[in-house]
Write a protein that holds these residues in place. Structure first.
Motif, PDB file in Angstrom:
ATOM      1  N   MET A  84       0.830  -1.205   0.000  1.00 50.28           N
ATOM      2  CA  MET A  84       0.000   0.000   0.000  1.00 50.28           C
ATOM      3  C   MET A  84       0.863   1.253   0.000  1.00 50.28           C
ATOM      4  N   GLN A  85       2.020   1.160   0.638  1.00 48.78           N
ATOM      5  CA  GLN A  85       2.914   2.320   0.743  1.00 48.78           C
ATOM      6  C   GLN A  85       3.529   2.716  -0.601  1.00 48.78           C
ATOM      7  N   ASN A  86       3.323   1.900  -1.648  1.00 48.83           N
ATOM      8  CA  ASN A  86       3.773   2.308  -2.980  1.00 48.83           C
ATOM      9  C   ASN A  86       3.123   3.614  -3.426  1.00 48.83           C
ATOM     10  N   PHE A  87       1.981   3.953  -2.818  1.00 45.84           N
ATOM     11  CA  PHE A  87       1.256   5.162  -3.206  1.00 45.84           C
ATOM     12  C   PHE A  87       1.472   6.320  -2.233  1.00 45.84           C
ATOM     13  N   THR A  88       2.277   6.091  -1.187  1.00 49.50           N
ATOM     14  CA  THR A  88       2.472   7.150  -0.197  1.00 49.50           C
ATOM     15  C   THR A  88       3.937   7.389   0.144  1.00 49.50           C
ATOM     16  N   GLY A  89       4.830   6.474  -0.240  1.00 50.55           N
ATOM     17  CA  GLY A  89       6.228   6.577   0.165  1.00 50.55           C
ATOM     18  C   GLY A  89       7.134   7.074  -0.937  1.00 50.55           C
ATOM     19  N   ALA A  90       8.223   6.313  -1.187  1.00 54.81           N
ATOM     20  CA  ALA A  90       9.226   6.737  -2.162  1.00 54.81           C
ATOM     21  C   ALA A  90       9.103   5.996  -3.492  1.00 54.81           C
ATOM     22  N   HIS A  91       8.120   5.146  -3.629  1.00 51.76           N
ATOM     23  CA  HIS A  91       7.931   4.376  -4.859  1.00 51.76           C
ATOM     24  C   HIS A  91       7.627   5.296  -6.039  1.00 51.76           C
ATOM     25  N   LEU A  92       7.857   4.796  -7.255  1.00 58.20           N
ATOM     26  CA  LEU A  92       7.597   5.578  -8.460  1.00 58.20           C
ATOM     27  C   LEU A  92       6.148   6.053  -8.529  1.00 58.20           C
ATOM     28  N   HIS A  93       5.197   5.203  -8.154  1.00 55.91           N
ATOM     29  CA  HIS A  93       3.795   5.619  -8.181  1.00 55.91           C
ATOM     30  C   HIS A  93       3.573   6.848  -7.292  1.00 55.91           C
ATOM     31  N   ALA A  94       4.094   6.791  -6.060  1.00 53.90           N
ATOM     32  CA  ALA A  94       3.910   7.911  -5.138  1.00 53.90           C
ATOM     33  C   ALA A  94       4.576   9.175  -5.668  1.00 53.90           C
TER      34      ALA A  94
END
Length: 284
Positions: A135-145
């Motif tokens: 879930m953190q892909n959308f809130t952290g350092a991931h490309l999506h976020a």
């Protein structure tokens, strides 16, 4: 029973590693926090560790009882460095190993799948955590976020495929149980959230929670591969692997939920909306 020898947490500054180390410390378990810079973590013994520098391995392993393994990021063949490390870990007295893998990678499959396959022959006490996408892909350092923050959109080749995204807090909670319970799981555990969502539905939830429009752009697999290599600098082989995972999602490979989080922790997994609300509040 609380072990007196430390648990080595590899990747202790990362999304799941930091949460696992913090939870272990909170329950009274000694932690050796390993990272490339040896970054201090309150209450833990910090040690510098680099998968690609074997001279850092013995100092991290010596005296440790258990190890939580986060594979090197972006490496299409992590077994090349991980398997010699695990053999050394066993020779130095490590009894239990818990490996972070992926729901998209089966035992014996590509990337960390080879390490998964070898683990039971190396340790009598083991577990492989195979979480769905974070879930953190959308809130952290991931490309999506990052692209959401920059442009209010993210892109995939998943089409109408569904993913039961899982909260990194739940992954860490399971990791702690797998590391510290008297009996090791000795199996792989597919970890998911409570519901499988399309990426259009995810964009809607992000819009509602953040109060700013978030769109999901649909790309082809080839477009995703190009975007990852040309815009994000990801090595072509690993970019192809990630793009193929999007295709697998589009064909239904991740449209499932499991009860593994509830079984290991005694509580249900957190849902996507609640996680985004919490993470957004923490960022303010």
């Amino acid at each position: 029973m609380t072990p007196t020898r430390p648990t080595l947490v590899v990747g202790a500054t990362g999304t799941t590693g930091s949460r696992t180390a913090t939870r272990l410390l909170a329950t009274g378990h000694p932690v050796r926090a390993a990272s490339r810079r040896g970054t201090p973590l309150s209450g833990a013994e910090a040690v510098r560790f680099d998968w690609y520098d074997p001279t850092t391995h013995d100092a991290a392993l010596t005296g440790a009882d258990r190890v939580h393994l986060v594979p090197p990021v972006g490496d299409p063949d992590p077994a090349a460095v991980m398997l010699p490390f695990l053999e050394r870990a066993r020779s130095l007295g490590v009894r239990r190993a818990v490996l972070l893998s992926s729901s998209a990678v089966p035992e014996g499959g590509p990337a960390v799948g080879r390490v998964h396959q070898a683990l039971p022959s190396l340790f009598e006490e083991w577990a492989v955590l195979r979480p769905s996408w974070f879930m953190q892909n959308f809130t952290g350092a991931h490309l999506h976020a990052a692209t959401i923050r920059e442009s209010g959109a993210f892109a995939t080749a998943t089409g109408d495929g569904r993913v039961a995204y899982v909260d990194a807090d739940d992954i860490a909670a399971v990791a702690v149980r797998a590391l510290t319970d008297e009996d090791a799981p000795n199996r792989d555990l597919v970890l998911t959230g409570p519901e499988a969502l399309t990426h259009d539905e995810i964009a809607t939830i992000l819009t509602e929670v953040t109060g700013r429009p978030v769109a999901h752009h649909r790309l082809t697999v080839a477009e995703v591969r190009h975007r990852l290599t040309e815009q994000s600098g990801i090595p072509p082989e690993f970019a192809a692997l990630l793009a193929d995972m999007d295709h697998a999602i589009a064909t239904g490979a991740e449209s499932r939920t499991t009860d593994a989080v509830r079984h290991l922790t005694g509580r249900p997994p957190g849902d996507f909306r609640t996680a985004v609300e919490r993470e957004t509040a923490l960022a303010l």
